[in-house]
Design a protein around this motif. Sequence first.
Motif, PDB file in Angstrom:
ATOM      1  N   ASP A 110       0.791  -1.245   0.004  1.00 55.40           N
ATOM      2  CA  ASP A 110      -0.078   0.024   0.013  1.00 55.40           C
ATOM      3  C   ASP A 110       0.658   1.172   0.139  1.00 55.40           C
ATOM      4  OD1 ASP A 110      -2.139  -1.536   0.073  1.00 55.40           O
ATOM      5  OD2 ASP A 110      -2.860  -1.331   2.147  1.00 55.40           O
ATOM      6  N   GLN A 158       1.840   2.572  -3.533  1.00 53.32           N
ATOM      7  CA  GLN A 158       0.600   2.714  -4.515  1.00 53.32           C
ATOM      8  C   GLN A 158       0.681   4.399  -4.889  1.00 53.32           C
ATOM      9  OE1 GLN A 158      -1.352   0.873  -6.124  1.00 53.32           O
ATOM     10  NE2 GLN A 158      -1.138  -0.902  -4.770  1.00 53.32           N
ATOM     11  N   ASP A 211      -1.669   6.230  -5.642  1.00 56.92           N
ATOM     12  CA  ASP A 211      -2.645   6.931  -5.478  1.00 56.92           C
ATOM     13  C   ASP A 211      -2.895   6.105  -3.842  1.00 56.92           C
ATOM     14  OD1 ASP A 211      -5.137   8.195  -4.511  1.00 56.92           O
ATOM     15  OD2 ASP A 211      -5.862   8.290  -6.517  1.00 56.92           O
ATOM     16  N   ASP A 268      -5.861   3.735  -3.608  1.00 57.56           N
ATOM     17  CA  ASP A 268      -6.043   2.376  -4.242  1.00 57.56           C
ATOM     18  C   ASP A 268      -5.500   1.230  -3.448  1.00 57.56           C
ATOM     19  OD1 ASP A 268      -6.655   3.376  -6.924  1.00 57.56           O
ATOM     20  OD2 ASP A 268      -4.742   3.619  -7.483  1.00 57.56           O
ATOM     21  N   GLN A 323      -9.459   0.807   1.264  1.00 55.92           N
ATOM     22  CA  GLN A 323     -10.669   0.186   1.080  1.00 55.92           C
ATOM     23  C   GLN A 323     -11.397  -0.423   2.320  1.00 55.92           C
ATOM     24  OE1 GLN A 323      -9.878  -2.878  -1.750  1.00 55.92           O
ATOM     25  NE2 GLN A 323      -8.998  -1.559  -3.127  1.00 55.92           N
ATOM     26  N   ARG A 326     -13.839   7.437  -8.496  1.00 52.72           N
ATOM     27  CA  ARG A 326     -12.838   7.981  -7.993  1.00 52.72           C
ATOM     28  C   ARG A 326     -12.220   8.659  -9.264  1.00 52.72           C
ATOM     29  NH1 ARG A 326      -9.139   4.113  -7.148  1.00 52.72           N
ATOM     30  NH2 ARG A 326      -8.291   4.308  -9.302  1.00 52.72           N
ATOM     31  N   LEU A 381     -15.547   2.505 -10.179  1.00 52.43           N
ATOM     32  CA  LEU A 381     -14.494   1.333  -9.895  1.00 52.43           C
ATOM     33  C   LEU A 381     -15.537   0.211  -9.927  1.00 52.43           C
ATOM     34  CD1 LEU A 381     -12.982   2.904  -6.668  1.00 52.43           C
ATOM     35  CD2 LEU A 381     -12.178   2.972  -9.061  1.00 52.43           C
TER      36      LEU A 381
END
Length: 764
Positions: free
Chosen positions: A46, A49, A51, A54, A59, A156, A161
Amino acid sequence: MDTKWKKSRAAAGFLAFLLGISMLLEGALYFGTALTSSGSRRWISDSFQADWRDTTEFQGFISARLVQLITMGAGGDVFGDINGYDGGDWGLRDTKVRSLHNVMKEDLNILYRVEREGKELYSNSDTLTSSTTAAQLPDGYGFLLQFDGAKVRAWRDGVELDIYGDGYYRYQNIDEPYQWYVPGYKNFTIDEAGSKVRVTMAVIDEPHIFIRGDYGNSGAKEYNELYYLKQNLQIYRETILAHAACMGVGGALFLVYILLRKDKQRADRLLARGTGRIWFEAKLVLAFLLVFFCMPRTQYLGDVWQDLVYSDTPQSTASGSTSAATYDPETGEWASVEPVYEYDYSFEQAIGIGTAVTTLSENHGWLLREYLPQLADHAPGLLAVLWGLYLLIINDWRYNKKPWRHGVLGMLAARELSRPIQKQMSRLAGLTGLTFGALGLVAGYLFLVIVSNEGWPDPLWWYFLVLGPCMSALLLLVWALGRQKNIWTDLGALANHTARLRAGEMDRPLDLPPDHGLYQLADDLNHIQQGLHQAVEERTRSERMKVELVTNVSHDLKTPLTSILSYTELLAQEPLNPPASEYVAILEEKAHRLRAMVQDVFEVSKAATGQLPVKLERLDLGRLLRQTLADMDQAIQNSGLALRPSIPDEGIPITADSDRLYRVFQNLLSNALAYSLPGSRVYLTLTVEGEQARAIVQNTSAAELKPGVDYTARFVRGDESRTDGGSGLGLSIADSFTQACGGVLEITTEADLFTATVIFPLAR
């Protein structure tokens, strides 16, 4: 300058080794911990990433917030996962939900609106509705999520998505989800109350900090979970990059160490000289203390082990378990109650060797994952243990051979001491040290037992009562042993100095301070040494004068002797009648013999004064002997003796001066030809024994050989009655020349058998 440069290279090599290994190990611990934990692996993925929206962390957070909002709208029970809500009993459920809403609405990083059957229930935004599209979001909010009672849709930056994929929710394990945890999957349905709820959420692009001053209640509060999530991802990425850079620098330093590893060994030797002065037992204690205090606490390992064993322990091993059922008069049914287990578990008694081995073999990976984070958190302590053990054990044992000889054990063994008084004092001190050491161990154990028992008094009081006197006694012991060691060391030096005097070493006096107990004895020995030194110098001066006299006389005789020989040769050319011609022949013979004698005396004098020029080179001893025999063939034929040579065909290399060694064997063979029993045999044998070449000349003497005579001394003859004109210097010259070339001449006699042995080490 060259010495300073070597010292700098040695220091640089050691520092590169120290820092390189430390950085690589610290980085390996960090990444090993991260890669063995599923949660850490997820955070690594993570944090890199492009962004942050993402990431699985985003999440998971948004999914949890959505579930919470649906629960609030459906009237369900909520729990205090949000900062500021403690999950306690706040009264009625509606009161709890509204209290949670009052906490959540202050965080404007997430705008939300919750409706049920078209009626707004909770919201922290005036612009957000259930029909808001991605294009209608407020400035700075690029993420939109809507729940319509059955499914979730999300956008997004205006792009929708794919939330559900193939329609089934899956996960690798409970700590590492890879899908949105929201209702709407075929295998993730929603109840009737939840289906009446509509939720709309908008998430800010760059989270901020929002603070509410609740001074009338409990002071200022912050509601910034999303902000800290993004910040933590950035911090985690920077931490990973920092550790990667650290490992890169460590790898570069390790390469520097490889280039300077020979220079680093000088630093290791210097450190070993320092640690070599510390007692062996003290180094072991220091190593134990380093491991005990710098490694992760042993009780943590005990807790992990105990949890593991308890998890594998069947419930039947629990004692005092009770189970019950209660009767409900309103329903008329019996309700079971969960059994309550009252464990009477003795950890030490329950775990045997077999259990430990089985548990470790089946769960070593789990234990490693549990212990690796502890090692990573204690990286400085681990490095302290590593380098402490390197200096005290590994490097010390590498360069200080048998280090246990320096300490109490060495005192008991006393193997390096040669004098009985030294050994007695050393062993007495060793026994004293062993006794006090055992006392210290017992006191330390009692102290640990006392301070670990919560029912005993204040540990600080016991520290002064028990450990204080023990430490004082230990310090006193160290001081006393140090004093004793100085005494037996000085006694050994005194005895060694006496032995040197006996061996003839007169140069170094024994220096002791005036206040030392052995000063007077050392001073007496120094005066004796001084007197002996003067006597030896007088004798040496006398011997030198004798040698110089012989040398000068030999040199001065050469000039008139040369004139005598010249005029004798001229007279021999004149036509003289007998007996004048006979007198001239005798005069010429005696003059030539005198010249040979003077030359022999001159060469012996040069050899005795160390002025004999020698050109050492590699040569074949067998070839030299064959050449000598060839040159002396006429003399051998005229002697009437039988020569029996035994010289190997293969080369026997030695290092010597060929001219001087040729003269050695010429003199030995001439001596054998001159003094052997007529008609007897002379043996010349060359052999190799081990790493030595041995050339042996043996003959049977015509005259009786007296035992105990040094035939290599000057002017010594085997047959004193003979008047053949021999000088008695042949064997002396052979001995001097052999020694000058690095060999040894040995003369032995057995009855009438005369043996001369020339020994040289083989050339490599």
